[in-house]
Design a protein around this motif. Structure first.
Motif, PDB file in Angstrom:
ATOM      1  N   LEU A 181       0.825  -1.212   0.000  1.00 20.99           N
ATOM      2  CA  LEU A 181       0.000   0.000   0.000  1.00 20.99           C
ATOM      3  C   LEU A 181       0.857   1.258   0.000  1.00 20.99           C
ATOM      4  O   LEU A 181       0.602   2.204  -0.753  1.00 20.99           O
ATOM      5  N   VAL A 182       1.886   1.269   0.821  1.00 21.00           N
ATOM      6  CA  VAL A 182       2.737   2.457   0.939  1.00 21.00           C
ATOM      7  C   VAL A 182       3.518   2.704  -0.351  1.00 21.00           C
ATOM      8  O   VAL A 182       3.677   3.855  -0.795  1.00 21.00           O
ATOM      9  N   GLU A 183       4.001   1.639  -0.983  1.00 24.88           N
ATOM     10  CA  GLU A 183       4.749   1.802  -2.228  1.00 24.88           C
ATOM     11  C   GLU A 183       3.882   2.317  -3.362  1.00 24.88           C
ATOM     12  O   GLU A 183       4.376   3.001  -4.259  1.00 24.88           O
ATOM     13  N   LEU A 201       4.960  -0.214  10.934  1.00 22.92           N
ATOM     14  CA  LEU A 201       4.822   1.216  11.193  1.00 22.92           C
ATOM     15  C   LEU A 201       6.047   1.989  10.703  1.00 22.92           C
ATOM     16  O   LEU A 201       5.931   3.119  10.235  1.00 22.92           O
ATOM     17  N   SER A 202       7.215   1.392  10.815  1.00 21.56           N
ATOM     18  CA  SER A 202       8.422   2.046  10.298  1.00 21.56           C
ATOM     19  C   SER A 202       8.343   2.217   8.784  1.00 21.56           C
ATOM     20  O   SER A 202       8.763   3.240   8.238  1.00 21.56           O
ATOM     21  N   CYS A 203       7.780   1.217   8.116  1.00 22.20           N
ATOM     22  CA  CYS A 203       7.593   1.309   6.666  1.00 22.20           C
ATOM     23  C   CYS A 203       6.639   2.444   6.324  1.00 22.20           C
ATOM     24  O   CYS A 203       6.864   3.199   5.369  1.00 22.20           O
ATOM     25  N   VAL A 204       5.578   2.602   7.110  1.00 28.72           N
ATOM     26  CA  VAL A 204       4.640   3.705   6.894  1.00 28.72           C
ATOM     27  C   VAL A 204       5.329   5.046   7.107  1.00 28.72           C
ATOM     28  O   VAL A 204       5.169   5.992   6.324  1.00 28.72           O
ATOM     29  N   ALA A 205       6.120   5.135   8.160  1.00 34.90           N
ATOM     30  CA  ALA A 205       6.801   6.391   8.469  1.00 34.90           C
ATOM     31  C   ALA A 205       7.814   6.767   7.387  1.00 34.90           C
ATOM     32  O   ALA A 205       7.969   7.946   7.043  1.00 34.90           O
ATOM     33  N   SER A 228       7.931   6.796  15.371  1.00 32.93           N
ATOM     34  CA  SER A 228       8.781   7.914  15.790  1.00 32.93           C
ATOM     35  C   SER A 228       9.266   8.745  14.601  1.00 32.93           C
ATOM     36  O   SER A 228       9.648   9.898  14.774  1.00 32.93           O
ATOM     37  N   LYS A 229       9.219   8.149  13.377  1.00 35.29           N
ATOM     38  CA  LYS A 229       9.670   8.885  12.192  1.00 35.29           C
ATOM     39  C   LYS A 229       8.536   9.615  11.480  1.00 35.29           C
ATOM     40  O   LYS A 229       8.779  10.256  10.459  1.00 35.29           O
TER      41      LYS A 229
END
Length: 478
Positions: A181-183, A201-205, A228-229
């Motif tokens: 989805l993010v890509e 979540l890191s991938c989303v950030a 956090s990112k």
């Protein structure tokens, strides 16, 4: 004579797309020398999906005369509910209408995992994948819904809850779908996720720099390291535990991780989350832009109210469906108030603990708007503590069945700046008990909504008819 029905001065505007394509098709048939059978019928409008369209024999697709830019402009005027039907016309319309879809609730995880979602809807900015992450076998056709999540009931429902941990997709599967989805959607602004891991979540950030709003269901403390990112995240909703659905823990550890990573938060909602003074203090100190804090069905330890004073820019505090306010607020000298707080909303809360309610009003003594809706245990003594808030300008009471005029009068008269008053469905406040002083106050208000006792209003309307009295009249079928 009855007037004839008014004719539509613009008959073509009644159904503009149908008429335009009908005219273009007729014009093309009259000018074309190519036999209709040589053209693909998939480009012809199907009367099954458009019953009002008269089927014409198969012919050329004259909508190809319209450029993609103009056709997108036309489709953008179509209502969102009808936009899906436009995609049934042909493959070109399907692709173009998909570009206009911005918000989507996913029901089939395979649709995302296979990449078809990204191909079909490339410009999504708001995606909710919660329903697709809950496995359901043979559905009974019964859907159980709460304020936050809906699931299909089946014969596998257990006594300890409607959603088991095994009913949710594995975190690795969820992470893989989120990566797809993010890509494909780099402009995402809002995401609603469940059972995602720190890696997801890191991938989303990393991929969604424009993400502004995030909802996380069934997450634990250390999962929050992944956000956090998210430097531009402004609205965050954490759903830790929902009775009857699932149980996960968000404690002071998670709140501290969250506060240190998301320093630009403007709105924070905590649902079924644990914590204490330390967690709320960390949020107040690190998230200095926080303006709205909502606690729903919280599991906070005693003493958390004292940490509100560290929220230096907080303007709105909402407590919803809380079984208690603060079990052990401590002595008054240890309580400080939030200096910028302007609104306090209490909705469906238990207010039987008078000590906790009094501590709440001390911590929120600067509020201008006080809204109390359908709260249990709000009697005259408990409401009397609201006089601590000297700057109230708006008071809204709804469904406060224990409050009487003896408890309302002294508090209302103690607020010198009050200019708006709403009292609805408070059955023990009677119209006949309104004093001259209170009536004078009513005349000076800018806004007044006074419907405290619906029954008294009904009986006053039936006065003299004999209806509603013992031995009086009744309605019966002849």
């Amino acid at each position: 004579m009855p007037s004839s029905p008014r004719k539509n001065p613009f008959p073509l505007l009644k159904n503009p797309l149908k008429n335009v394509f009908h005219k273009m098709r007729l014009h093309s048939r009259s000018n074309s020398v190519t036999p209709p059978t040589e053209f693909d019928e998939t480009h012809v409008l199907n009367p099954v999906y458009n019953p009002g369209f008269t089927r014409v024999s198969s012919g050329p697709d004259c909508t190809c005369l319209i450029s993609d830019e103009n056709l997108l402009c036309i489709l953008s005027k179509v209502d969102e509910k009808q936009l899906g039907l436009c995609g049934l016309v042909c493959k070109r319309w399907e692709k173009l209408s998909g570009k206009l879809v911005r918000s989507l609730k996913l029901l089939d995880w395979e649709f995302l995992d296979s990449g078809r979602l990204i191909y079909r809807f490339p410009n999504l900015i708001d995606v909710d994948v919660v329903r697709a992450c809950v496995r359901s076998g043979h559905s009974s056709g019964i859907v159980l819904s709460s304020r936050f999540v809906s699931v299909d009931l089946n014969s596998g429902v257990l006594n300890d809850g409607f959603v088991r941990k095994l009913d949710l997709l594995d975190s690795r599967v969820v992470d893989q779908g989120i990566r797809v989805l993010v890509e494909g959607c780099l402009s995402l602004r809002k995401l609603v996720l469940v059972n995602v891991s720190e890696e997801g979540l890191s991938c989303v950030a990393d991929g969604c720099k424009t993400l502004q709003e995030l909802e996380l269901y069934c997450c634990c403390d250390f999962v929050l390291i992944g956000i956090s990112k998210c430097q531009n995240l402004q609205i965050l909703k954490l759903v830790g535990c929902i009775d009857g659905f699932y149980d996960s823990v968000v404690s002071d550890i998670g709140l501290t991780i969250l506060a240190q990573g998301c320093r630009r938060l403007v709105q924070l909602e905590l649902v079924g989350c644990e914590g204490s003074f330390d967690g709320i203090k960390a949020v107040g100190q690190c998230c200095q832009m926080l303006e709205e804090l909502t606690l729903c069905d919280h599991r906070m330890d005693g003493g958390w109210l004292a940490a509100l004073s560290y929220c230096g820019n907080l303007k709105t505090l909402k407590l919803q469906s809380c079984k208690s306010i603060d079990s052990s607020p401590g002595p008054d000298e240890h309580l400080s108030y939030c200096p910028t707080l302007e609104e306090l909303h209490l909705q469906h809360c238990q207010l039987r603990d008078k000590q906790g309610v009094r501590a709440l009003f001390i911590a929120c003594q600067t509020v201008r708007d006080l809204v109390i809706e359908d709260c249990w245990g709000l009697d005259n003594v408990t409401f009397g503590y609201a006089s601590i808030c000297r700057r109230v300008r708006l008071l809204s009471l709804e469904g406060c069945s224990l409050l009487t005029m003896d408890g309302l009068d002294p508090v209302v008269f103690s607020w010198k700046e009050l200019n708006r008053l709403k009292v609805i469905s408070c059955n023990k406040i009677k119209d006949g008990e309104t004093t001259i002083e209170l009536a004078t106050l009513f005349s000076s208000l800018k806004e007044l909504m006074w419907r405290p006792d619906c029954r008294s209003i009904l009986l006053s309307g039936l006065a003299g008819t004999g209806v509603g009295q013992r031995g009086g009249r009744s309605f019966s079928r002849k």
